[in-house]
Design a protein around this motif. Structure first.
Motif, PDB file in Angstrom:
ATOM      1  N   ASN A 312       0.815  -1.213   0.000  1.00 41.67           N
ATOM      2  CA  ASN A 312       0.000   0.000   0.000  1.00 41.67           C
ATOM      3  C   ASN A 312       0.850   1.266   0.000  1.00 41.67           C
ATOM      4  N   ALA A 313       2.123   1.122   0.357  1.00 42.25           N
ATOM      5  CA  ALA A 313       3.011   2.293   0.336  1.00 42.25           C
ATOM      6  C   ALA A 313       3.572   2.543  -1.074  1.00 42.25           C
ATOM      7  N   ILE A 314       3.329   1.614  -1.992  1.00 37.35           N
ATOM      8  CA  ILE A 314       3.821   1.804  -3.366  1.00 37.35           C
ATOM      9  C   ILE A 314       2.756   2.586  -4.144  1.00 37.35           C
ATOM     10  N   ALA A 315       3.148   3.702  -4.721  1.00 33.91           N
ATOM     11  CA  ALA A 315       2.174   4.533  -5.448  1.00 33.91           C
ATOM     12  C   ALA A 315       1.568   3.729  -6.591  1.00 33.91           C
ATOM     13  N   GLY A 316       0.255   3.731  -6.687  1.00 34.50           N
ATOM     14  CA  GLY A 316      -0.427   3.011  -7.778  1.00 34.50           C
ATOM     15  C   GLY A 316      -0.934   1.649  -7.378  1.00 34.50           C
ATOM     16  N   GLU A 318      -2.999  -0.780  -4.636  1.00 30.85           N
ATOM     17  CA  GLU A 318      -4.000  -0.696  -3.567  1.00 30.85           C
ATOM     18  C   GLU A 318      -4.334  -2.118  -3.158  1.00 30.85           C
ATOM     19  N   ALA A 396       9.171  -1.884  -6.101  1.00 33.00           N
ATOM     20  CA  ALA A 396       9.031  -0.442  -5.871  1.00 33.00           C
ATOM     21  C   ALA A 396       9.980   0.326  -6.808  1.00 33.00           C
ATOM     22  N   ASN A 401       9.366   3.926  -7.393  1.00 37.02           N
ATOM     23  CA  ASN A 401       9.226   4.277  -5.978  1.00 37.02           C
ATOM     24  C   ASN A 401      10.495   3.985  -5.185  1.00 37.02           C
TER      25      ASN A 401
END
Ligand code: PMP
Ligand code: GLU
Length: 402
Positions: A312-316, A318, A396, A401
């Motif tokens: 969830n901390a990786i952009a894009g 969910e 990531a 990321n």
């Protein structure tokens, strides 16, 4: 060369294919981190192994009864009573070559051509294929990620028709990592109650792997409408005891169903490997089993929380928080149709995305397409913390990321 027409209609198991691809790359010397196979990285507890070794050394090398020995079936019956609150006689249990074979036999035993089988999505890859092999028609009901992938009574109500013959319940779930609470099972059972001819096939192979304050209850233990009389309870030793390679599964259900499954098995595989029966007895009677299973469960819970937070901390990305099994199933919709990685590869769906990740970042993910969600990917957290961090660092970085 001509092959049977049925071969055109079924897909190869993507979970096994991804694992094979990752292993082939590893053999070539590529340092691949695999989140592919859904199998515990732990070894089978020693006392279970010992039981099989002793049996083999004592000459237990001959044919055995097709549905399994009375001792092993009794040990399973006692387990079902003790842990699941289910009373079954030994003749109501048949032992097969893994959970997969148990499910395959069950579908073959009850489905006629054209029978509809309701399968909540995301689903384990093999359900629709095995249903089709039995002549059945998969009817997919999509669980909403906002509802932790769980389907609702209204959705089930809409999907049920006069042609429905079976409903498949897999909780805790592969690949969603979600678990239906007992009250949610009750809700679904109200919809099904209107259709007394419909079987419920409850795949309970991840029953021991539940996290947080999640509760597990067997479908057959629903205490109204005589659910036990029309529930097919499938389970195996594969995940609970880290025994995927042993190939031991079983089914509990009404006597005529179990007799039919055993008849089919008698023409297919005969009994499972003879010296495995004492290992089943050991797994279900040795008091140390519970301790070993709990140790593994706790470690899976720790890893699952860690993987879920990191994803969830990786952009894009969910991801729904896993409450059972050992899978994270993040949505990658926001990462599709845009250039990714150093090569700027554009993916339109999860297969292409996973190919790009494997080729550039050397991380094996399972695309969600064959689980019914082409904009999701599956990661198994049945691997070490070190591997989880290494793989997610690479993922990531691939996604910018890093
Ligand atoms: N059901 C589900 C939901 C699974 O994930 C699997 C995969 N292991 C099986 C059944 C089959 O289990 P087994 O390995 O014992 O055949
Ligand atoms: N069930 C496991 C998985 O989904 C093992 C592979 C398989 O049998 O599909 O990864």
């Amino acid at each position: 060369m001509q092959l049977a027409r049925r071969m055109d209609d079924i897909a190869e198991s993507i979970t096994l294919a991804v694992t094979a691809k990752a292993n082939a790359l590893k053999k070539q010397g590529v340092d691949v981190v695999s989140f592919g196979a859904g199998e515990p990285d732990f070894d089978t507890p020693g006392f279970i192994k010992e039981a099989a070794i002793k049996a083999l050394q004592a000459g237990r090398t001959k044919y055995e009864p097709t549905p399994g020995t009375v001792e092993a079936r009794k040990a399973i019956a006692e387990k079902l009573k003790r842990e699941n609150g289910l009373e079954y006689a030994a003749e109501q249990i048949t032992i097969s070559v893994g959970g997969k074979h148990a499910l395959y036999l069950a579908f073959q035993a009850v489905l006629n051509p054209g029978d509809e089988v309701i399968i909540p999505a995301p689903y384990w890859v093999s359900y629709p294929e095995m249903v089709k092999l039995a002549g059945g028609v998969p009817v997919i009901v999509r669980g909403d990620p906002a509802n932790n992938f769980k389907i609702t009574r209204t959705q089930l109500d809409k999907a049920l028709t006069d042609k429905t013959r079976m409903f498949i319940m897999n909780s805790p779930s592969n690949p969603g990592g979600h678990t239906y609470e007992p009250s949610e099972l009750d809700e679904l059972s109200y919809a099904l109650a209107r259709f007394p001819e419909v079987w419920v096939c409850s795949d309970e192979i991840y029953e021991k792997l539940i996290y947080g304050d999640t509760q597990f209850r067997s479908w057959a233990a629903l205490d109204w409408a005589k659910w036990k009389d029309r529930t097919i309870t499938c389970n195996c030793l594969s995940k609970t005891f880290a025994m995927t390679g042993w190939r031991i599964g079983y089914t509990a259900g009404p006597k005529p169903l179990i007799a039919a499954m055993s008849k089919l098995q008698s023409q297919m595989t005969s009994n499972i490997t003879s010296f495995c029966y004492p290992a089943i007895v050991e797994a279900y009677t040795n008091p140390q089993s519970g301790v070993e299973v709990e140790k593994m469960r706790q470690e899976f819970e720790r890893r699952g929380e860690h993987m879920w937070k990191r994803l969830n901390a990786i952009a894009g990305m969910e991801c729904v928080r896993p409450t059972g099994a050992f899978y994270c199933f993040p949505n990658i919709g926001a990462l599709l149709n845009k250039p990714l990685g150093k090569k700027g590869v554009v993916s339109q769906e999860a297969v292409a995305f996973c190919t790009a990740v494997l080729e550039e970042a050397h991380v094996a993910l399972v695309p969600g397409n064959d689980f019914g969600f082409a904009d999701h990917v599956r990661l198994s957290f049945a691997t070490s913390m070190g591997n989880i961090d290494k793989g997610l660092d690479r993922l990531a970085a691939f996604l910018g990321n890093g």
